[in-house]
Design an enzyme around this catalytic site. Structure first.
Site, PDB file in Angstrom:
ATOM      1  N   ARG A 160       0.806  -1.226   0.000  1.00  0.00           N
ATOM      2  CA  ARG A 160       0.000   0.000   0.000  1.00  0.00           C
ATOM      3  C   ARG A 160       0.840   1.278   0.000  1.00  0.00           C
ATOM      4  O   ARG A 160       0.375   2.337   0.414  1.00  0.00           O
ATOM      5  CB  ARG A 160      -0.988   0.008   1.170  1.00  0.00           C
ATOM      6  CG  ARG A 160      -2.021  -1.111   1.080  1.00  0.00           C
ATOM      7  CD  ARG A 160      -3.034  -1.037   2.205  1.00  0.00           C
ATOM      8  NE  ARG A 160      -4.066  -2.028   2.036  1.00  0.00           N
ATOM      9  CZ  ARG A 160      -3.979  -3.277   2.486  1.00  0.00           C
ATOM     10  NH1 ARG A 160      -2.888  -3.669   3.141  1.00  0.00           N
ATOM     11  NH2 ARG A 160      -4.966  -4.133   2.289  1.00  0.00           N
ATOM     12  N   LYS A 188       2.442  10.962 -11.828  1.00  0.00           N
ATOM     13  CA  LYS A 188       1.557  10.057 -12.572  1.00  0.00           C
ATOM     14  C   LYS A 188       2.278   8.724 -12.774  1.00  0.00           C
ATOM     15  O   LYS A 188       3.397   8.689 -13.281  1.00  0.00           O
ATOM     16  CB  LYS A 188       1.183  10.647 -13.931  1.00  0.00           C
ATOM     17  CG  LYS A 188       0.055  11.643 -13.888  1.00  0.00           C
ATOM     18  CD  LYS A 188      -0.366  11.981 -15.315  1.00  0.00           C
ATOM     19  CE  LYS A 188      -1.538  12.929 -15.340  1.00  0.00           C
ATOM     20  NZ  LYS A 188      -1.986  13.223 -16.716  1.00  0.00           N
ATOM     21  N   GLU A 223       7.673  16.811 -25.928  1.00  0.00           N
ATOM     22  CA  GLU A 223       7.123  17.288 -24.663  1.00  0.00           C
ATOM     23  C   GLU A 223       7.663  18.672 -24.318  1.00  0.00           C
ATOM     24  O   GLU A 223       6.974  19.485 -23.697  1.00  0.00           O
ATOM     25  CB  GLU A 223       7.443  16.296 -23.543  1.00  0.00           C
ATOM     26  CG  GLU A 223       6.833  14.906 -23.730  1.00  0.00           C
ATOM     27  CD  GLU A 223       5.318  14.876 -23.524  1.00  0.00           C
ATOM     28  OE1 GLU A 223       4.737  15.920 -23.157  1.00  0.00           O
ATOM     29  OE2 GLU A 223       4.719  13.808 -23.729  1.00  0.00           O
ATOM     30  N   LYS A 280       5.988  22.416 -15.693  1.00  0.00           N
ATOM     31  CA  LYS A 280       5.163  21.301 -15.223  1.00  0.00           C
ATOM     32  C   LYS A 280       5.017  21.325 -13.707  1.00  0.00           C
ATOM     33  O   LYS A 280       3.933  21.065 -13.182  1.00  0.00           O
ATOM     34  CB  LYS A 280       5.750  19.967 -15.672  1.00  0.00           C
ATOM     35  CG  LYS A 280       4.850  18.797 -15.264  1.00  0.00           C
ATOM     36  CD  LYS A 280       5.134  17.526 -16.004  1.00  0.00           C
ATOM     37  CE  LYS A 280       4.085  16.470 -15.637  1.00  0.00           C
ATOM     38  NZ  LYS A 280       4.324  15.189 -16.318  1.00  0.00           N
ATOM     39  N   GLU A 329      -5.123  16.431 -11.427  1.00  0.00           N
ATOM     40  CA  GLU A 329      -5.777  16.685 -12.699  1.00  0.00           C
ATOM     41  C   GLU A 329      -7.268  16.935 -12.548  1.00  0.00           C
ATOM     42  O   GLU A 329      -8.104  16.363 -13.245  1.00  0.00           O
ATOM     43  CB  GLU A 329      -5.533  15.524 -13.683  1.00  0.00           C
ATOM     44  CG  GLU A 329      -5.690  15.937 -15.135  1.00  0.00           C
ATOM     45  CD  GLU A 329      -5.118  14.901 -16.112  1.00  0.00           C
ATOM     46  OE1 GLU A 329      -5.872  14.452 -16.980  1.00  0.00           O
ATOM     47  OE2 GLU A 329      -3.931  14.571 -15.998  1.00  0.00           O
ATOM     48  N   ARG A 333      -4.390  20.802 -14.759  1.00  0.00           N
ATOM     49  CA  ARG A 333      -3.341  19.870 -15.184  1.00  0.00           C
ATOM     50  C   ARG A 333      -3.684  19.179 -16.501  1.00  0.00           C
ATOM     51  O   ARG A 333      -2.788  18.702 -17.213  1.00  0.00           O
ATOM     52  CB  ARG A 333      -3.076  18.838 -14.079  1.00  0.00           C
ATOM     53  CG  ARG A 333      -1.888  17.938 -14.405  1.00  0.00           C
ATOM     54  CD  ARG A 333      -1.439  17.137 -13.203  1.00  0.00           C
ATOM     55  NE  ARG A 333      -0.370  16.224 -13.577  1.00  0.00           N
ATOM     56  CZ  ARG A 333       0.293  15.460 -12.722  1.00  0.00           C
ATOM     57  NH1 ARG A 333       0.015  15.511 -11.431  1.00  0.00           N
ATOM     58  NH2 ARG A 333       1.240  14.655 -13.142  1.00  0.00           N
ATOM     59  N   ASN A 378      -1.929  17.676 -21.429  1.00  0.00           N
ATOM     60  CA  ASN A 378      -2.225  16.629 -22.410  1.00  0.00           C
ATOM     61  C   ASN A 378      -2.424  17.192 -23.814  1.00  0.00           C
ATOM     62  O   ASN A 378      -3.003  16.511 -24.679  1.00  0.00           O
ATOM     63  CB  ASN A 378      -3.469  15.840 -21.985  1.00  0.00           C
ATOM     64  CG  ASN A 378      -3.199  14.948 -20.794  1.00  0.00           C
ATOM     65  OD1 ASN A 378      -2.262  14.159 -20.796  1.00  0.00           O
ATOM     66  ND2 ASN A 378      -4.008  15.091 -19.754  1.00  0.00           N
ATOM     67  N   HIS A 428      -2.167  14.931 -26.819  1.00  0.00           N
ATOM     68  CA  HIS A 428      -2.210  13.552 -26.355  1.00  0.00           C
ATOM     69  C   HIS A 428      -3.482  12.805 -26.772  1.00  0.00           C
ATOM     70  O   HIS A 428      -3.454  11.589 -26.905  1.00  0.00           O
ATOM     71  CB  HIS A 428      -2.055  13.504 -24.838  1.00  0.00           C
ATOM     72  CG  HIS A 428      -0.652  13.761 -24.370  1.00  0.00           C
ATOM     73  ND1 HIS A 428       0.022  14.929 -24.665  1.00  0.00           N
ATOM     74  CD2 HIS A 428       0.207  13.010 -23.631  1.00  0.00           C
ATOM     75  CE1 HIS A 428       1.232  14.881 -24.127  1.00  0.00           C
ATOM     76  NE2 HIS A 428       1.364  13.735 -23.501  1.00  0.00           N
ATOM     77  N   HIS A 463      -2.393   9.515 -28.262  1.00  0.00           N
ATOM     78  CA  HIS A 463      -2.721   8.218 -27.656  1.00  0.00           C
ATOM     79  C   HIS A 463      -3.485   7.331 -28.639  1.00  0.00           C
ATOM     80  O   HIS A 463      -3.323   6.107 -28.647  1.00  0.00           O
ATOM     81  CB  HIS A 463      -3.534   8.427 -26.390  1.00  0.00           C
ATOM     82  CG  HIS A 463      -2.738   8.933 -25.233  1.00  0.00           C
ATOM     83  ND1 HIS A 463      -3.305   9.376 -24.058  1.00  0.00           N
ATOM     84  CD2 HIS A 463      -1.396   9.078 -25.069  1.00  0.00           C
ATOM     85  CE1 HIS A 463      -2.352   9.766 -23.219  1.00  0.00           C
ATOM     86  NE2 HIS A 463      -1.192   9.602 -23.820  1.00  0.00           N
ATOM     87  N   HIS A 516       6.153   7.324 -27.932  1.00  0.00           N
ATOM     88  CA  HIS A 516       5.145   8.209 -27.349  1.00  0.00           C
ATOM     89  C   HIS A 516       5.344   9.651 -27.811  1.00  0.00           C
ATOM     90  O   HIS A 516       4.387  10.327 -28.209  1.00  0.00           O
ATOM     91  CB  HIS A 516       5.218   8.135 -25.821  1.00  0.00           C
ATOM     92  CG  HIS A 516       4.338   9.113 -25.123  1.00  0.00           C
ATOM     93  ND1 HIS A 516       2.958   9.060 -25.192  1.00  0.00           N
ATOM     94  CD2 HIS A 516       4.637  10.204 -24.350  1.00  0.00           C
ATOM     95  CE1 HIS A 516       2.444  10.063 -24.493  1.00  0.00           C
ATOM     96  NE2 HIS A 516       3.436  10.769 -23.981  1.00  0.00           N
TER      97      HIS A 516
END
Length: 541
Positions: free
Chosen positions: A301, A323, A365, A407, A417, A421, A425, A428, A432, A445
């Protein structure tokens, strides 16, 4: 200006047992006039001459901490004198922070303009390379606790002194250059705050990783490409410090960012009897960082983890912000957790071994950060893309540091997000879809994001949010980075199906991150007509 030089300088002088001097205050004392009045009567050129004279006198004194004006670096003689006679600390502040700190300060003649933000952006673009040229230490202020910031400076000054002593003792026998002090940026998230250290040769600092590992056990997660290059360099100091090191080597590639790879990490940690004080170290690119971070977030955890990104893409983006996760056949990064590292250590020397295609993927990026949040940075990229592609160390250092600053500021304001935030993207949603549609690993990517930004800029133009010239500038910069600007033909139905599986979507509607204008983001839907027109215009058939 507005970086906290006076406040931090006074505290630093107190801790060092030295006298504090502010060059602006000294000018006012000598002339009997305020800085704004000198600007008004004599002009900036005359003020700069006075400033250079005062700094020449002050820098010849001993046992002082000197705070200079923000424009002092414009004088070449001043830069040389400061670098020669003392240790220069550059307190870097983001434009937004400077505006907040100077909003009610009437003693800033250069900010008495109709558009202070634009003025600051231009001043930053002019002065930033000069600050970096003269600085021995670069410290990001963010929103610091002053005492904590002073302690950080003291620690880095001590490290500089140790390095200087070591170099003097062993200069005749040195076989490799000593690592320089890193640029340090703080991600301000309260009790989850952490530093990002950026600089060449960080992995040559034997104690750097060790200081962030409190427990006895360490699990280093890496891949078959990175392991031969850097694994022993990271593991050896940990073993020497008495840590029990577990090495976990995964296959290299986006196609391995899967549940099976995550299970390999868990299997190895359980077999090694790793406890809840084990620190997970992610050594590699974005895939390794995401997988190792998700493993750290989930194992017992939650256990501590440290990011050591070795690709440009990971250094400027995926290692910052917490992330973590893995891919699913139906969508990229759809399974994961927000989980912040204890530290990010970005050794820019690792970029020397990076394939050209991977370097270009990282530049996507970097471009993204300028396109959505910093027009001055975007313009700097337009002027310096050739140097970045050629791996000029100074250009790369600035691009990485500025990207991380942008960032980190967004993450500070919206860690999970909830709104802002999502603008990170940009490109993206299309990107994606390309990755999932072609199969993970077919395009890198960053390649998919680069093409996605071209498509998003085209869509922004069709919606009337930017003009054709701005859209063309995005496309030209992406192409200059060596990235694809034409999308693959997945079929219209498949494109729409893939874009509908996106974390930003709400109520079944596809939400796009767009430009309004270049340098500023907007979030919203697009009409079917405009979306289909963009697909038709950008797809290679």
């Amino acid at each position: 200006m507005g970086s906290g030089k006076t406040t931090i300088g006074r505290q630093l002088a107190k801790r060092l047992g030295k006298r504090f001097v502010d060059s602006d205050h000294e000018i006012e004392a000598r002339t009997g006039a305020s800085i704004p009045l000198i600007f008004d009567i004599e002009g900036e050129a005359s003020f700069r001459r006075r400033e250079a004279e005062v700094i020449r006198d002050l820098s010849s004194q001993r046992d002082i901490v000197l705070a200079t004006g923000g424009g002092a670096v414009l004088d070449a003689g001043t830069r040389a004198r400061l670098a020669e006679r003392g240790t220069v600390i550059y307190l870097r502040a983001h434009v937004n922070s400077i505006l907040q700190r100077t909003a009610h300060d009437k003693n800033r003649p250069l900010l008495r303009t109709p558009d202070p933000r634009r003025t600051l952006e231009l001043l930053t673009a002019q002065r930033e390379p000069l600050y970096r040229e003269v600085a021995h230490l670069i410290i990001d202020t963010g929103r610091p606790n002053v005492q904590s910031m002073v302690q950080t400076i003291l620690e880095q000054l001590a490290a500089l002194a140790r390095k200087s002593a070591h170099a003097s003792m062993h200069s005749l026998h040195a076989t490799t250059p000593q690592p320089t002090s890193p640029f340090t940026l703080n991600v301000d998230l309260g009790e989850r705050s952490y530093p990002i250290a950026i600089g060449p040769g960080l992995l040559d600092h034997a104690d750097l990783v060790v200081r962030y590992v409190n427990g006895r056990q360490v699990a280093i997660v890496t891949n078959g490409t990175v392991a031969p290059l850097y694994l022993e360099k990271v593991a050896a100091p940990l073993r020497a410090a008495g840590r029990d090191v577990l090495e976990i080597i995964l296959p290299d590639g986006e196609q391995y960012k899967t549940w099976e790879s995550l299970m390999k990490i868990f299997d190895a940690m359980l077999a090694h009897k790793c406890d809840r004080k084990t620190t997970v170290v992610a050594l590699g690119g974005g895939v390794i960082g995401d997988l190792a971070g998700f493993a750290a977030a989930s194992y017992m955890r939650g256990v501590p983890f440290v990011q050591i990104p070795t690709t440009l893409l990971a250094q400027v983006d995926s290692s910052v912000g917490g992330k973590t996760g893995l891919n699913h056949p139906l969508g990229k990064n759809m399974i994961g957790a927000f989980y912040q590292p204890r530290a990010v250590l970005a050794d820019t020397s690792t970029l020397a071994t990076l394939p050209a295609r991977e370097l270009a993927a990282g530049l996507a990026e970097v471009i993204k950060h300028g396109a959505i949040l910093d027009l001055a940075f975007f313009e700097w990229l337009e002027a310096n893309m050739g140097a970045l592609v050629a791996r000029d160390p100074a250009a790369l250092a600035h691009a990485i540091a500025r990207s991380c600053e942008i960032k980190a500021d967004v993450v500070r304001r919206d860690e999970r997000e909830g709104g802002l935030r999502a603008v990170l993207n940009f490109g993206h949603t299309f990107g994606h879809a390309i990755e999932a549609g072609l199969g993970y690993g077919a395009w890198l990517h960053g390649e998919a994001v680069g093409c996605g930004m071209v498509m998003a800029a085209d869509l922004s133009h069709r919606l009337g949010q930017i003009d054709s010239l701005q859209a063309a500038r995005v496309k030209a910069l992406v192409a200059a980075a060596g990235l694809p600007v034409s999308a693959p033909d997945l079929g219209t139905a498949r494109w729409l199906e893939l874009m509908e599986v996106d974390k930003k979507n709400e109520g079944g509607a596809i939400r796009f991150i767009l430009l309004k204008p270049l340098g500023s983001p907007s979030i919203g839907p697009a009409s079917d007509v405009d979306l289909l027109a963009t697909l038709d215009a950008c797809i290679t058939r």
